[in-house]
Scaffold this motif. Structure first.
Motif, PDB file in Angstrom:
ATOM      1  N   GLU A  74      10.960  11.077   3.101  1.00 22.47           N
ATOM      2  CA  GLU A  74      10.843   9.637   3.368  1.00 22.47           C
ATOM      3  C   GLU A  74      12.123   9.101   3.984  1.00 22.47           C
ATOM      4  O   GLU A  74      12.089   8.363   4.965  1.00 22.47           O
ATOM      5  CB  GLU A  74      10.558   8.877   2.070  1.00 22.47           C
ATOM      6  CG  GLU A  74       9.100   8.702   1.771  1.00 22.47           C
ATOM      7  CD  GLU A  74       8.887   7.835   0.557  1.00 22.47           C
ATOM      8  OE1 GLU A  74       8.902   6.583   0.708  1.00 22.47           O
ATOM      9  OE2 GLU A  74       8.712   8.414  -0.526  1.00 22.47           O
ATOM     10  N   GLU A  79       7.515  10.385   6.966  1.00 24.07           N
ATOM     11  CA  GLU A  79       6.447   9.976   6.051  1.00 24.07           C
ATOM     12  C   GLU A  79       5.112  10.627   6.381  1.00 24.07           C
ATOM     13  O   GLU A  79       4.325  10.920   5.488  1.00 24.07           O
ATOM     14  CB  GLU A  79       6.273   8.452   6.048  1.00 24.07           C
ATOM     15  CG  GLU A  79       7.400   7.692   5.415  1.00 24.07           C
ATOM     16  CD  GLU A  79       8.494   7.311   6.415  1.00 24.07           C
ATOM     17  OE1 GLU A  79       8.377   7.653   7.614  1.00 24.07           O
ATOM     18  OE2 GLU A  79       9.469   6.680   5.989  1.00 24.07           O
ATOM     19  N   LEU A  82       4.316  13.697   4.411  1.00 24.15           N
ATOM     20  CA  LEU A  82       4.265  13.650   2.948  1.00 24.15           C
ATOM     21  C   LEU A  82       2.909  14.088   2.402  1.00 24.15           C
ATOM     22  O   LEU A  82       2.852  14.883   1.455  1.00 24.15           O
ATOM     23  CB  LEU A  82       4.622  12.251   2.442  1.00 24.15           C
ATOM     24  CG  LEU A  82       6.096  11.872   2.545  1.00 24.15           C
ATOM     25  CD1 LEU A  82       6.309  10.420   2.117  1.00 24.15           C
ATOM     26  CD2 LEU A  82       6.942  12.797   1.702  1.00 24.15           C
TER      27      LEU A  82
END
Length: 148
Positions: A74, A79, A82
């Motif tokens: 992050e 992101e 993820l």
């Protein structure tokens, strides 16, 4: 730490396999491009590790965990990776759990095989019981004689 910067590079075989899996068939990659990708991947791993280590240090831990890596991704503005990373981690955990269960079952089966069960009796135990049965039979015969 590594003695030479080259020691930090990922193995060429691993890089080549990743590249082949990522590209469609028939696409060739030059040796120079593979080397550049290898170096970029090594830099990425080092940077991600450094960021994850910062999170572990803030938590006063010396061991990096998956949460540290997620936080680092992050922080590095990755992101979009993820969710695939979480899925891969979950698949890894399930695989490890399956291996652990299989290993545990194998151990139990081995113990069961090596130790006599409740119904299994050793030769000595069987002989002792046979002797007891014979003595009981003799005692019953004596009791009958006494009654007559």
């Amino acid at each position: 730490m590594a003695e030479k910067p080259e020691d930090l590079n990922l193995p060429n075989a691993v890089i080549t396999r990743i590249i082949k899996e990522a590209l469609p068939d028939g696409v060739n990659v030059s040796k120079e491009a593979r080397r550049a990708i290898s170096q970029a991947a090594s830099v990425f791993v080092l940077y991600a590790t450094s960021c994850a280590n910062n999170f572990a240090m803030k938590a006063k831990r010396k061991t990096l965990n998956a949460g540290d890596v997620m936080s680092a991704m992050e922080e590095m503005e990755f992101e979009r990776f993820l969710q695939p990373l979480r899925e891969a981690l979950e698949a890894y955990k399930k695989g490890q759990k399956g291996k652990k269960e299989a290993s545990e079952q194998k151990r139990k089966d081995k113990e069961k095989k090596n130790s006599p069960g409740e119904n299994d009796k050793s030769r000595d135990e069987e002989e002792d019981e046979h002797m007891d049965d014979e003595q009981e039979g003799e005692n019953e015969g004596e009791e009958e004689d006494v009654e007559n």
